[in-house]
Design a protein around this motif. Structure first.
Motif, PDB file in Angstrom:
ATOM      1  N   SER A 132       0.839  -1.206   0.000  1.00 21.72           N
ATOM      2  CA  SER A 132       0.000   0.000   0.000  1.00 21.72           C
ATOM      3  C   SER A 132       0.868   1.248   0.000  1.00 21.72           C
ATOM      4  CB  SER A 132      -0.899   0.037   1.246  1.00 21.72           C
ATOM      5  OG  SER A 132      -1.756  -1.075   1.272  1.00 21.72           O
ATOM      6  N   PHE A 133       0.407   2.258  -0.745  1.00 24.61           N
ATOM      7  CA  PHE A 133       1.067   3.551  -0.804  1.00 24.61           C
ATOM      8  C   PHE A 133       0.039   4.625  -0.477  1.00 24.61           C
ATOM      9  CE2 PHE A 133       2.924   0.734  -3.974  1.00 24.61           C
ATOM     10  CZ  PHE A 133       4.271   0.767  -3.638  1.00 24.61           C
ATOM     11  N   ASN A 134       0.400   5.591   0.373  1.00 21.75           N
ATOM     12  CA  ASN A 134      -0.538   6.648   0.731  1.00 21.75           C
ATOM     13  C   ASN A 134      -0.591   7.764  -0.302  1.00 21.75           C
ATOM     14  OD1 ASN A 134       2.056   7.676   1.432  1.00 21.75           O
ATOM     15  ND2 ASN A 134       1.101   9.133   2.840  1.00 21.75           N
ATOM     16  N   LYS A 135       0.416   7.845  -1.179  1.00 23.17           N
ATOM     17  CA  LYS A 135       0.492   8.889  -2.200  1.00 23.17           C
ATOM     18  C   LYS A 135       0.950   8.271  -3.522  1.00 23.17           C
ATOM     19  CE  LYS A 135       1.457  12.660   0.972  1.00 23.17           C
ATOM     20  NZ  LYS A 135       2.341  13.759   1.328  1.00 23.17           N
ATOM     21  N   ASP A 136       0.738   9.024  -4.601  1.00 22.50           N
ATOM     22  CA  ASP A 136       1.233   8.585  -5.902  1.00 22.50           C
ATOM     23  C   ASP A 136       2.755   8.482  -5.838  1.00 22.50           C
ATOM     24  OD1 ASP A 136      -1.408   8.786  -6.650  1.00 22.50           O
ATOM     25  OD2 ASP A 136      -1.126  10.518  -7.963  1.00 22.50           O
ATOM     26  N   VAL A 137       3.299   7.415  -6.416  1.00 24.77           N
ATOM     27  CA  VAL A 137       4.741   7.174  -6.348  1.00 24.77           C
ATOM     28  C   VAL A 137       5.289   6.805  -7.724  1.00 24.77           C
ATOM     29  CG1 VAL A 137       4.690   6.422  -3.926  1.00 24.77           C
ATOM     30  CG2 VAL A 137       4.449   4.718  -5.758  1.00 24.77           C
ATOM     31  N   VAL A 138       6.602   6.731  -7.762  1.00 23.01           N
ATOM     32  CA  VAL A 138       7.312   6.140  -8.893  1.00 23.01           C
ATOM     33  C   VAL A 138       7.873   4.837  -8.335  1.00 23.01           C
ATOM     34  CG1 VAL A 138       9.203   6.374 -10.524  1.00 23.01           C
ATOM     35  CG2 VAL A 138       7.850   8.379  -9.890  1.00 23.01           C
ATOM     36  N   LYS A 173       8.468   3.557 -12.670  1.00 21.78           N
ATOM     37  CA  LYS A 173       7.182   3.714 -13.344  1.00 21.78           C
ATOM     38  C   LYS A 173       6.174   4.387 -12.427  1.00 21.78           C
ATOM     39  CE  LYS A 173       7.851  -0.231 -16.389  1.00 21.78           C
ATOM     40  NZ  LYS A 173       7.298  -1.491 -16.885  1.00 21.78           N
ATOM     41  N   PRO A 174       5.356   5.322 -12.972  1.00 23.52           N
ATOM     42  CA  PRO A 174       4.364   6.017 -12.138  1.00 23.52           C
ATOM     43  C   PRO A 174       3.267   5.063 -11.670  1.00 23.52           C
ATOM     44  CG  PRO A 174       4.081   6.614 -14.444  1.00 23.52           C
ATOM     45  CD  PRO A 174       5.310   5.754 -14.369  1.00 23.52           C
ATOM     46  N   LEU A 175       2.823   5.299 -10.418  1.00 27.53           N
ATOM     47  CA  LEU A 175       1.800   4.447  -9.808  1.00 27.53           C
ATOM     48  C   LEU A 175       0.924   5.297  -8.906  1.00 27.53           C
ATOM     49  CD1 LEU A 175       0.843   1.476  -9.219  1.00 27.53           C
ATOM     50  CD2 LEU A 175       2.389   1.550  -7.250  1.00 27.53           C
ATOM     51  N   GLU A 176      -0.384   5.120  -9.031  1.00 27.77           N
ATOM     52  CA  GLU A 176      -1.325   5.847  -8.177  1.00 27.77           C
ATOM     53  C   GLU A 176      -1.333   5.282  -6.761  1.00 27.77           C
ATOM     54  OE1 GLU A 176      -5.236   5.906  -9.890  1.00 27.77           O
ATOM     55  OE2 GLU A 176      -4.550   6.872 -11.735  1.00 27.77           O
ATOM     56  N   ALA A 177      -1.639   6.139  -5.802  1.00 30.70           N
ATOM     57  CA  ALA A 177      -1.772   5.702  -4.406  1.00 30.70           C
ATOM     58  C   ALA A 177      -2.824   4.601  -4.337  1.00 30.70           C
ATOM     59  CB  ALA A 177      -2.177   6.881  -3.526  1.00 30.70           C
ATOM     60  N   GLY A 178      -2.639   3.669  -3.403  1.00 30.85           N
ATOM     61  CA  GLY A 178      -3.604   2.592  -3.247  1.00 30.85           C
ATOM     62  C   GLY A 178      -2.955   1.327  -2.735  1.00 30.85           C
ATOM     63  N   THR A 179      -3.735   0.260  -2.742  1.00 26.30           N
ATOM     64  CA  THR A 179      -3.266  -1.053  -2.303  1.00 26.30           C
ATOM     65  C   THR A 179      -3.261  -1.990  -3.501  1.00 26.30           C
ATOM     66  OG1 THR A 179      -4.122  -0.715  -0.076  1.00 26.30           O
ATOM     67  CG2 THR A 179      -3.708  -2.990  -0.736  1.00 26.30           C
ATOM     68  N   TYR A 180      -2.196  -2.774  -3.608  1.00 27.66           N
ATOM     69  CA  TYR A 180      -2.016  -3.661  -4.749  1.00 27.66           C
ATOM     70  C   TYR A 180      -1.554  -5.040  -4.293  1.00 27.66           C
ATOM     71  CZ  TYR A 180      -2.018   0.766  -7.230  1.00 27.66           C
ATOM     72  OH  TYR A 180      -2.374   2.003  -7.709  1.00 27.66           O
ATOM     73  N   ARG A 181      -1.937  -6.048  -5.038  1.00 28.91           N
ATOM     74  CA  ARG A 181      -1.380  -7.383  -4.867  1.00 28.91           C
ATOM     75  C   ARG A 181      -0.018  -7.354  -5.560  1.00 28.91           C
ATOM     76  NH1 ARG A 181      -4.365 -12.942  -6.895  1.00 28.91           N
ATOM     77  NH2 ARG A 181      -2.672 -14.385  -6.371  1.00 28.91           N
TER      78      ARG A 181
END
Length: 183
Positions: free
Chosen positions: A86-92, A96-104
């Protein structure tokens, strides 16, 4: 009346014994759950995963060599449930750019590179099944480094690095890392 009390007490004792056995032998997995967190400079990262152990096995290698995790095959980056990040903010993430959120998060190991993929399918209890690849958000390549020290238990650690962080994955004699920074 006494008979009913004895039956009731017996049922309670039996339930208690079953509960203790379940707690000691079933609910305690061989690969314990772990959470790794990072919180610095406004960036918060959380990784939830299970930690399998080497136990004298060949971890990464060819299928014909009976590797636990053969090259070129899906790996849930741990054991038991699917690994989530999980990321609380948009990250690289790995460039590669990635929107904030939770991912498998899962990987496909190779002798020189691990392909690490983030997927939008989350809350997967039993991660042994491959995800729906149409839900893959991004894939990055992480070069493999040889660790001179054998790591018995799979470990994911996050540490500060420059303007962001680096996620370190260590198991057996393998290390691979993925840089993460705020967008």
């Amino acid at each position: 009346m006494k008979k009913n009390i004895l039956i009731g007490a017996g049922v309670i004792v039996l339930i208690f014994i079953i509960w203790v056995i379940y707690g000691l032998f079933i609910a305690t997995p061989a690969s314990p759950l772990s959470t790794t967190t990072y919180n610095e400079g406004g960036l918060e990262i959380t990784v939830d995963y299970s930690q399998p152990s080497k136990k004298g096995r060949l971890i990464f290698g060819e299928a014909e060599d009976d590797a636990l995790q053969p090259y070129g095959q899906y790996w849930r980056l741990g054991a038991n449930a699917a690994t989530e990040i999980s990321f609380n903010k948009d990250v690289v993430f790995g460039g590669k750019p990635l929107e904030a959120g939770t991912y498998r998060m899962y990987a496909v190991p190779g002798p020189d590179v691990f392909k690490v993929t983030l997927n939008s399918e989350v809350d997967v209890f039993f991660g042994v099944a491959e995800p729906d690849h149409e839900l893959d958000v991004l894939t990055v390549e992480a070069p493999v480094e040889q660790n001179p020290t054998i790591v018995e238990t799979f470990t994911i650690a996050i540490e500060s690095s420059g303007p962001g962080a680096v996620i370190n994955f260590k198991w057996d004699d393998v290390i691979f890392t993925i840089p993460v920074a705020l967008q």
